[in-house]
Scaffold this motif. Structure first.
Motif, PDB file in Angstrom:
ATOM      1  N   ARG A 134       0.827  -1.198   0.000  1.00  0.00           N
ATOM      2  CA  ARG A 134       0.000   0.000   0.000  1.00  0.00           C
ATOM      3  C   ARG A 134       0.865   1.253   0.000  1.00  0.00           C
ATOM      4  O   ARG A 134       0.540   2.253  -0.635  1.00  0.00           O
ATOM      5  CB  ARG A 134      -0.943  -0.009   1.213  1.00  0.00           C
ATOM      6  CG  ARG A 134      -2.136  -0.937   1.063  1.00  0.00           C
ATOM      7  CD  ARG A 134      -3.193  -0.568   2.089  1.00  0.00           C
ATOM      8  NE  ARG A 134      -2.705  -0.760   3.457  1.00  0.00           N
ATOM      9  CZ  ARG A 134      -2.858  -1.876   4.159  1.00  0.00           C
ATOM     10  NH1 ARG A 134      -3.468  -2.913   3.617  1.00  0.00           N
ATOM     11  NH2 ARG A 134      -2.404  -1.967   5.400  1.00  0.00           N
ATOM     12  N   ARG A 182       1.189   9.587  -5.453  1.00  0.00           N
ATOM     13  CA  ARG A 182       1.686  10.947  -5.213  1.00  0.00           C
ATOM     14  C   ARG A 182       2.606  11.402  -6.345  1.00  0.00           C
ATOM     15  O   ARG A 182       2.546  12.552  -6.785  1.00  0.00           O
ATOM     16  CB  ARG A 182       2.419  11.010  -3.873  1.00  0.00           C
ATOM     17  CG  ARG A 182       1.480  10.993  -2.657  1.00  0.00           C
ATOM     18  CD  ARG A 182       2.232  11.323  -1.392  1.00  0.00           C
ATOM     19  NE  ARG A 182       3.153  10.251  -1.015  1.00  0.00           N
ATOM     20  CZ  ARG A 182       2.842   9.254  -0.205  1.00  0.00           C
ATOM     21  NH1 ARG A 182       1.614   9.177   0.301  1.00  0.00           N
ATOM     22  NH2 ARG A 182       3.734   8.330   0.102  1.00  0.00           N
ATOM     23  N   TRP A 209      -8.220   8.682  -4.463  1.00  0.00           N
ATOM     24  CA  TRP A 209      -6.969   9.057  -5.123  1.00  0.00           C
ATOM     25  C   TRP A 209      -7.145   8.995  -6.633  1.00  0.00           C
ATOM     26  O   TRP A 209      -6.607   9.806  -7.383  1.00  0.00           O
ATOM     27  CB  TRP A 209      -5.840   8.133  -4.688  1.00  0.00           C
ATOM     28  CG  TRP A 209      -4.847   8.751  -3.756  1.00  0.00           C
ATOM     29  CD1 TRP A 209      -4.603   8.389  -2.470  1.00  0.00           C
ATOM     30  CD2 TRP A 209      -3.966   9.845  -4.023  1.00  0.00           C
ATOM     31  NE1 TRP A 209      -3.624   9.186  -1.921  1.00  0.00           N
ATOM     32  CE2 TRP A 209      -3.221  10.087  -2.850  1.00  0.00           C
ATOM     33  CE3 TRP A 209      -3.745  10.656  -5.141  1.00  0.00           C
ATOM     34  CZ2 TRP A 209      -2.261  11.097  -2.769  1.00  0.00           C
ATOM     35  CZ3 TRP A 209      -2.794  11.666  -5.049  1.00  0.00           C
ATOM     36  CH2 TRP A 209      -2.061  11.868  -3.878  1.00  0.00           C
ATOM     37  N   SER A 221       0.655   4.179  -2.764  1.00  0.00           N
ATOM     38  CA  SER A 221       0.406   5.582  -2.453  1.00  0.00           C
ATOM     39  C   SER A 221       1.555   6.456  -2.934  1.00  0.00           C
ATOM     40  O   SER A 221       1.349   7.592  -3.371  1.00  0.00           O
ATOM     41  CB  SER A 221       0.182   5.754  -0.952  1.00  0.00           C
ATOM     42  OG  SER A 221       1.327   5.348  -0.219  1.00  0.00           O
ATOM     43  N   PRO A 251      -4.685   3.188  -7.673  1.00  0.00           N
ATOM     44  CA  PRO A 251      -5.044   3.971  -6.485  1.00  0.00           C
ATOM     45  C   PRO A 251      -6.390   3.572  -5.914  1.00  0.00           C
ATOM     46  O   PRO A 251      -7.153   2.814  -6.524  1.00  0.00           O
ATOM     47  CB  PRO A 251      -5.110   5.395  -7.036  1.00  0.00           C
ATOM     48  CG  PRO A 251      -5.604   5.198  -8.438  1.00  0.00           C
ATOM     49  CD  PRO A 251      -5.004   3.890  -8.914  1.00  0.00           C
TER      50      PRO A 251
END
Length: 353
Positions: free
Chosen positions: A5, A13, A285, A9, A281
């Motif tokens: 995870r 980003r 997100w 993430s 995502p």
């Protein structure tokens, strides 16, 4: 699991930062890079004067702020809306081929928007409401046809293509019989951002923001839908309500975009699939990434459309079609190979048994 995870993430980003940079660059290029009416050097000088509070040439200011800027803002808003609508449709229907263009949502919104413009002129808010109703109607027809024919992923897409063709034929009939219903037939049917005004954007942007906020609110439920209906229901999710809410949000986003830029296709197909390939995502997100990259894609395509064949301007939908059609074919062949490998695996399992 936690490490996976974290990596996801981090990819999200990174993709978001890259998307913001890409959006800033293409937006600035679209503002500065233009035709002989306002060259790049003059546009840069005008922008610097306006930013510093100086007095710029009136014609240059009008071109920059009254023509190019609303076009860039419209591209950002419509690209973000169409990409997020595609993500919501794909997640709620569990089909990576679903998009507002393929599923007939764009055509349904465009049909009733044209009907309202023809028979109820002077009511822009009502036209927006009719576009939303048309998007919901097209989605309902796709659902009913696919449910009767079988709810496989391929059937849903075929039903969407059929409904889209039907709505498109009705749009063509209205435009041919009542050409005054739309000022620029090519721009509407293929999609375009020329002639966009701040007034038209002011009617649509609030609806887009409401739909995006509602889609983000449904994000946790949409993530649970990916586990399967039975599992999601066992975890306490109202599956039907969540799916319906996501589809309604997608319809409102697509209807708002259609009322500004016409029947643009493929943004809602290309961007969500690329986002999932890059980052995998969560739904929330995913909406952020789709909004950023959808905006960047449409602004970039609009820049290419209005400059590549100067002094002529190509419809931005044509540029998107040149990108989207090969992408759609690639998705189909990729799914076909995946299904073939699953069949082989199942056959070997049966032999082993």
């Amino acid at each position: 699991m936690a490490h996976g995870r974290d990596r996801t993430s981090e990819k999200g980003r990174r993709a978001c930062v890259l998307g913001v940079v890409a959006l800033a660059l293409v937006s600035l290029a679209s503002l500065l890079w233009g035709t002989a009416a306002l060259g790049t050097r003059e546009a840069l000088k005008t922008l610097a004067l306006l930013a510093s509070g100086g007095t710029a040439d009136a014609t240059a200011t009008l071109v920059l702020l009254g023509v190019r800027l609303p076009r860039v803002v419209a591209g950002m808003c419509c690209g973000a809306a169409l990409a997020c609508a595609g993500l919501l449709l794909q997640a709620s229907l569990d089909n990576d081929l679903a998009s507002p263009g393929v599923m007939g949502v764009n055509s349904g919104a465009g049909l009733l928007w044209l009907a309202a413009a023809l028979w109820l002129p002077g009511h822009p808010v009502l036209r927006q409401a009719m576009a939303f109703a048309g998007a919901l109607l097209a989605t309902l027809l796709v659902y009913l046809v696919s449910r009767r024919a079988g709810t496989s992923r391929g059937t849903v897409v075929l039903a969407g293509v059929a409904v889209s063709s039907l709505m498109g034929a009705a749009i063509d009939a209205i435009v041919v019989v009542w050409p005054q219903s739309v000022s620029d037939r090519v721009s509407f049917t293929l999609g375009g951002l020329s002639g966009v005004t701040y007034q038209r954007l002011a009617l649509c942007v609030p609806a887009m923001l409401v739909a995006l906020a509602a889609g983000a609110y449904l994000g946790r439920g949409i993530d649970l839908l990916a586990l399967g209906d039975e599992t999601a229901h066992g975890l306490g999710l109202d599956v039907r309500a969540c799916r319906l809410g996501a589809i309604v949000c997608a319809a409102l986003l697509a209807a708002s975009a259609v009322s500004v830029c016409g029947l643009l296709s493929f943004v809602g197909l290309i961007v969500p699939n690329l986002v999932r390939m890059w980052a995998r995502p969560t739904a929330r997100w995913g909406l952020v990434l789709c909004a950023v990259w959808g905006a960047a894609l449409l602004v970039a395509c609009d820049l290419v459309a209005r400059t590549i064949a100067f002094p002529y301007e190509l419809p931005v939908g044509l540029v998107l079609a040149l990108l989207g059609a090969p992408f759609f074919i690639a998705l189909l062949t990729r799914r076909g190979r995946g299904h073939g490998s699953h069949s082989v695996a199942a056959g070997r399992g049966g032999d082993a048994a």
